[in-house]
Enzyme design. Sequence first.
Site, PDB file in Angstrom:
ATOM      1  N   GLU A 108       9.879  12.960  42.647  1.00  0.00           N
ATOM      2  CA  GLU A 108       9.063  14.138  42.960  1.00  0.00           C
ATOM      3  C   GLU A 108       9.259  14.492  44.427  1.00  0.00           C
ATOM      4  OE1 GLU A 108       4.946  13.607  42.037  1.00  0.00           O
ATOM      5  OE2 GLU A 108       5.306  13.003  39.961  1.00  0.00           O
ATOM      6  N   GLU A 156       3.707   7.531  37.693  1.00  0.00           N
ATOM      7  CA  GLU A 156       3.323   6.738  38.866  1.00  0.00           C
ATOM      8  C   GLU A 156       2.543   5.479  38.528  1.00  0.00           C
ATOM      9  OE1 GLU A 156       3.222  10.442  42.046  1.00  0.00           O
ATOM     10  OE2 GLU A 156       1.351   9.812  41.092  1.00  0.00           O
TER      11      GLU A 156
END
Length: 883
Positions: free
Chosen positions: A548, A482
């Site tokens: 995710e 991320e």
Amino acid sequence: MTYRLPFCLLCALLLHLPLWAQTQRELNSGWQCLPAAKVSVQGPALSQPSYALTGWAPAVVPGTVLTTQLANKQVPDPFYGMNNKHIPDIYTTGRDYYTYWFVQDFTEAPLAGQQQLWLHLRGVNYSCELYLNGQKVNKQTHHGMFLRQAYNITPLLARNGRNRLAVIVYPADPVGNPNGGQGGDGRIAKSVATQYTAGWDWIQPIRDRNTGIWDKVVLERTGAVNLKNPHVVTRVPGVRLPTGPQAPAIVQVSAELENPTAQAVAGALTYTLDGHTVSQPVNIPARATKVVSLKNLSLPNPKLWWPNGYGAQHLYPLKMQFVVGKTVSDVETVDVGVREIQTQWNTKTESRQVLVNGQKVFIKGGNWIISDAMLRFTDARYDAEIRFHRDMNLNLIRIWGGALVERPEFYAACDKYGLLVIQDFWVSGDANGRWLDPQKADDQWTRRKYPDDHRLFINSAADQVKMVRNHASLAMWCGGNEITPPKDIYTALADSIIPKLDGTRWLIPYSNSDSLSYNRLGGNGDGPYGIQDPRSFWGTRTYPFNSEVGSVGVGDYESLERFIPKANLVAPQYLGPASKNAEKADSVWTYHTYTGVGYNQYILPYGAPKDVRDFGLKAQLVNYDQYRALMEGFSAHMWDWYTGTIIWKTQNPWTAMRGQMYDYYLDPNACLYGLRSGSAPLHPMYNPVDSMVMIVNNSFAVQRDLMLVVDAYDLAGKKTNITQVIVEINPSMAKNYLPIGPLVRRMAKDKGMFLSIQLLDLNKKVVSSNFYWLADAKGEYSGLKTMAKTTVKVTAKQLAKNQISVTLTNPANAPVAFFNRLALVNPQTQQRLLPVFYSDNYVSVLPGESTTVVMDYPPGGPAPLVSVEGWNVEKQLLPVGAN
């Protein structure tokens, strides 16, 4: 004083040393340890074999300080109950508490001629000093959890063959405050090490922060020249199919040759692959390392390597040698999967799509943290975990950036089972400053510069690339979880390390970057997490390559009782319809990361849990439905909305209660089998949003002459045929066939219903099937609550050693035998054998029909019993061979 053995005793000793036709051996037993604070001498004295190790304890190497303390019963099992809470945390004790000396005594036969002995340490966390026979081995302190070490210890060996290696290991600095944040206060990320050890929302802090000699220690004997870091690249031009003759593939091979001696060495670098030999003369200057590239090999009619579900995973053994005259100086072997992986931009979905051997592959993936939070890695556990991922019909695993570059043994299992891998480097959005976070010690600007030593990160990344780059399964590199690493680190990865040391794989800037999946939806570019309405996976468009998504996975009663004390085995208490999403859970449950968000909403339609066992059963119904719906919903829109999805997450390295298809003890829950169904390569399915019956074909071949049979069953077992039609579906597509909504709504209105969808070949053999249980008009499973019992006949027989088949037969005119959990159990304890690999589980058997499940189980122990228990089937235990 020099200590000498009598010549006859020395000869007798050397006769019992390893034969050095075996060029490598692992130092994995006989280690001893002591806290550094209790050692009164320094490394030169301690590493003398004559120094007595009085009061020292056995050490676990490879392992950590905590694994050693646990093995010596100095701490309780941190994976059980609240034990972890009572183990001293390094943030409170200070680093000295977990600073340890590790000592290994080993014997070594004399070296002959120009032979060299090398000491390899594949992972030490975090810094260390090494001493051998009174001499310091590393001139400068080693730093970095992920940077391998290699030392030529030839000059330091004892003449009498008896040697002592002493290693002092220091923890990372700082260790971070485990204050409940993601990565604690974030300062664990100032080092180049695992970040999860300061705690995350799926794990409690690891008290020693994984300090120790955590990976393999190896002695390697070579001739004058050490052959290292071989590099094998395969090029597979064109668009290929898994079967039939193949055009040639190109194999490109290089290696490093290190000459530590004072003279130049001339020889030949040679490798053999599939009966083909390539050789090249080489001259290596004194005290130099040389990279040598050999002539390309055109490999005729190669057997290609394919991801799981698309073809076989063929691996060629490649043997590489450096030969001086007629003497082999060193040998390395590589298992080569001949394949080429590419990516391209899909303009319709606005996301990256993956191609293998020229064919686009729809990604069905799972996020992976690490096999064991305390770094207790074994080949067998790796194999079992990756096999579970294969059994889920997944084709990719992403290694999350708060952990490590996975070990070669992990990659070997992925090569074997056909799991592509996205490998993150060691940063995370949480610890490294993507978001404002009041739990972090430093502001975003400071955290954005983590780690402190950028050069160490870069050197470690280059080293780890060399370690795993030969594996066919490695598909892509990723800058971090991320977030990208700091600019200079990312530039080194993108412009130097990946192009020069790999040269074949794409580098994703970070896990949810727009270059992977363009984000028009706002948010972070991944999620949602937690339990969803199954309809949302079909009808709500999310990110086109979701890195995710999803995060449930509570186990059943047998799983929960392995790590929750009996007094705490209490089902979460639901607080009533007025607060439908609120519940009260036991403190041990919440410590093991049970959140319960949404579970009550989806369990209550089956009836409020009577006790914890009933809770575990109903949780499995939710688990199965969630993950089947997730993968079906994404697959239904492949190449239209999506090019892939990666589940958050498929496994836990600790006894957590979320995001897992199997528990820490390798016992699968219903998530695994729901996902196995939803991810099947050829799969008929029912869209709950528009009531369409669909088929997904993930193969590269047209599937034709298939009979699509759709049947409805009421709660008493009465069958109504909805349709039966011959169908055909082209490669790599999802296709609508017919809507069945009016009939389904009418049949399900009062009590709910069952829906069976099958694909049969022309011999009436079931090729693929799917079975749904549908709620009534109020969203309740009212029919299941009052469903009649049925008696299933169970037949078990031994198919092969450690393999059993179990057939369940449901009588005609009976209700469906619903949601049967099969297991193999120890006949004395009636505890489940683990791990067991089931061809299917949580199976339902239609009236008058049979279902067979094949089970592979671990060797050793008494002959197991077969356990069968279902929603409306009483538990049965029977021996193999019984009817």
